[in-house]
Design an enzyme around this catalytic site. Sequence first.
Site, PDB file in Angstrom:
ATOM      1  N   ASN A 100     118.982  28.932  47.443  1.00  0.00           N
ATOM      2  CA  ASN A 100     119.023  27.995  48.577  1.00  0.00           C
ATOM      3  C   ASN A 100     120.238  27.111  48.378  1.00  0.00           C
ATOM      4  O   ASN A 100     120.539  26.731  47.246  1.00  0.00           O
ATOM      5  CB  ASN A 100     117.802  27.069  48.573  1.00  0.00           C
ATOM      6  CG  ASN A 100     116.562  27.757  49.078  1.00  0.00           C
ATOM      7  OD1 ASN A 100     116.582  28.933  49.405  1.00  0.00           O
ATOM      8  ND2 ASN A 100     115.463  27.012  49.114  1.00  0.00           N
ATOM      9  N   GLU A 488     114.354  21.639  71.899  1.00  0.00           N
ATOM     10  CA  GLU A 488     113.863  22.425  70.755  1.00  0.00           C
ATOM     11  C   GLU A 488     112.728  23.364  71.155  1.00  0.00           C
ATOM     12  O   GLU A 488     112.711  24.518  70.776  1.00  0.00           O
ATOM     13  CB  GLU A 488     113.326  21.488  69.670  1.00  0.00           C
ATOM     14  CG  GLU A 488     114.382  20.728  68.929  1.00  0.00           C
ATOM     15  CD  GLU A 488     113.783  19.921  67.791  1.00  0.00           C
ATOM     16  OE1 GLU A 488     114.226  20.069  66.663  1.00  0.00           O
ATOM     17  OE2 GLU A 488     112.847  19.122  68.037  1.00  0.00           O
TER      18      GLU A 488
HETATM   19  O1  M6R Z   1     113.166  15.968  57.446  1.00  0.00           O
HETATM   20  P1  M6R Z   1     114.057  15.075  58.255  1.00  0.00           P
HETATM   21  O2  M6R Z   1     113.292  14.032  58.976  1.00  0.00           O
HETATM   22  O3  M6R Z   1     115.174  14.496  57.452  1.00  0.00           O
HETATM   23  O4  M6R Z   1     114.709  16.041  59.321  1.00  0.00           O
HETATM   24  C1  M6R Z   1     115.707  15.593  60.180  1.00  0.00           C
HETATM   25  C2  M6R Z   1     115.932  16.559  61.294  1.00  0.00           C
HETATM   26  O5  M6R Z   1     116.388  17.788  60.798  1.00  0.00           O
HETATM   27  C3  M6R Z   1     114.663  16.803  62.117  1.00  0.00           C
HETATM   28  O6  M6R Z   1     114.142  15.613  62.595  1.00  0.00           O
HETATM   29  C4  M6R Z   1     114.965  17.752  63.283  1.00  0.00           C
HETATM   30  O7  M6R Z   1     115.787  17.131  64.213  1.00  0.00           O
HETATM   31  C5  M6R Z   1     113.670  18.258  63.903  1.00  0.00           C
HETATM   32  N1  M6R Z   1     113.862  19.599  64.324  1.00  0.00           N
HETATM   33  C6  M6R Z   1     113.208  17.432  65.049  1.00  0.00           C
HETATM   34  O8  M6R Z   1     112.142  17.958  65.746  1.00  0.00           O
END
Ligand code: M6R
Length: 608
Positions: A100, A488
């Site tokens: 990863n 989304e």
């Molecule tokens: O885990 P995190 O809150 O840091 O993630 C941030 C974004 O990747 C996340 O909020 C993303 O935008 C989602 N797909 C929202 O639904």
Amino acid sequence: MCGIFGYVGNKKAIPIVLEGLKTLEYRGYDSAGVAGISQGKTLFYKDKGKIGHLAKLLEKKRLEVEAAIAHTRWATHGKVNSLNAHPHFDAHETLAIVHNGIIENFQKLKSDLVAQGIAFVSETDSEVIAQLFAFHFQGNLKQTLLKILPLLEGSFAIAGVHRNFPKDIFVACKNSPLAIGVGESEYFVSSDVNGFLKYTNKVIFLENHEIGLIQPSGLKIYNEKGEIVAKQTESITSKIEEISKLHYPHFTLKEIYDQPESINRLFKNRFEEEFGAICLKDMGIDEETFMETSRILILACGTSWHAGSVGAYLFESLSRIPTQVEISSEFRYKNPIVMKDTLVIAISQSGETADTLAAVHELKAKGAKVIAVCNREGSELSRLSDHTLFIQAGPEIGVCSTKAFTNQVVLLSLLALHLGRMHHLSKEEGIHFIREIKKLPGLVSEVLSCADEIHVLAKKYNHFTHFFFIGRSYMYPTSLEAALKLKEMSYIHAQAYPAGELKHGPIALIDSNCPTVALFGNKHTFSKLLSNMMEIKAREGPILAFAPRGFDEVSSIVDDVFWLPDTCDEFASIPTSVALQLFSYYMALERGCDIDQPRNLAKSVTVE
Ligand code: M6R
């Protein structure tokens, strides 16, 4: 994003790693694979597509191995195909690795190896790790890792097997999480602790630059100098039952319906209502830190950034503290100025988001004090920060964040009230806001009880392909979040604007084919938003409003209204967002989208 799972122990390894991969499915992936050693040979199966497809391939093969590694890939370098899927090997298949992260200098390393006559088969950056390992291998796994890891630039979590050590898995990481589950004479390796919760809640987190050699009989962790490190085993409190859909058709819908309960969980023992005070003592942050705060800097990505943006309005209005909110990926490259008495709040549901982690690393290096607002126990962000405020939303499996957003906003509201009371809010004002905030679980339940009405609206609007979302004040970041949810879940183009900005350009796009979703939750700016509605109507734009009950004027202007339960402007984001989560959900349902795992998306975005 990519997921790693590995197993060493006395049970059959392949079924366990396949099951482990299934639990990581929610992170988002496009291909999957497994590898292990059998009778001195490296065996592997991998292909594009879902884990179910891989499992069918394996059914026919009866693969018996003592240790196995497995991977779900989310393509970054190279197309989605079986050659690029993990595991990757050296030219003679002496070993297999899963990876990863991103090896940023892979081109240089690859061309050096190619110049030595080594042939590569994939387009990935990851293959270089396997080839480099084999090139430097002289019989000792640990020594080889110590030699090659400093050569790798970028981020990595690696798990591997070698044909000379059929019972071992070797692991290493740098800026990409890797957890080791500790069972009875068995170990699990996973990029996410949820992967092995079914078997054990005892976990060891691998730190940056550490190397692990794992066998059923024991585990050894070394630092970058090759010295043994004594690691603490931690206990994780999440339960496996929390990771089930129950009777809901989708995790996303279940998580939307979880919200009254998840908000209540966050409220437990937080209010000293008669003093108008919020109790955060157990969260371990000394009151001096709060007293000394004269500026707040919020860092986050995606939905967490939207929650942070609502938070910025709250901190300025309730706490009267100047607040800057920044997208982590942008902030990091600005050469940020860190001023004394700035409280940094890093928000991340997963605690794994590479951009946010990188921004926090940058700030920590400059001496800043960082509070994480996070959902995941033991996550890298939480371990990196000075303190963590857990949002207690429970595991969020749907890729689109729903209950984490609301709990992030609720937690920031509690923090803003606490800081507000310390700095300037009166006891009476504190009591007023506590009474309002305590109503939120009930208001969310009211919205959920009207889901059918929202479904009817989704049936009417789902044929449109472009939407504007507009709002003012708190409703502007709320509209950003609502537009992101629609994009989304339903793949419909949606763009959010502060309502006052529409006339500065975007209004050129308004016509009968471009509906506007107008969020009226901010009473302070109600009449201004009504004027914006008139401007849209004058251009024949359809309008769907989400407005608090009692604001009847709205219905004479707009085409459709969903009536929301009323609350103060400060907390209106919560019921409004829940209604709009349902709207996106039903829009996606009507269009037949993959709601829990939308195309191209990953739950934890572990690359920059
Ligand atoms: O885990 P995190 O809150 O840091 O993630 C941030 C974004 O990747 C996340 O909020 C993303 O935008 C989602 N797909 C929202 O639904």
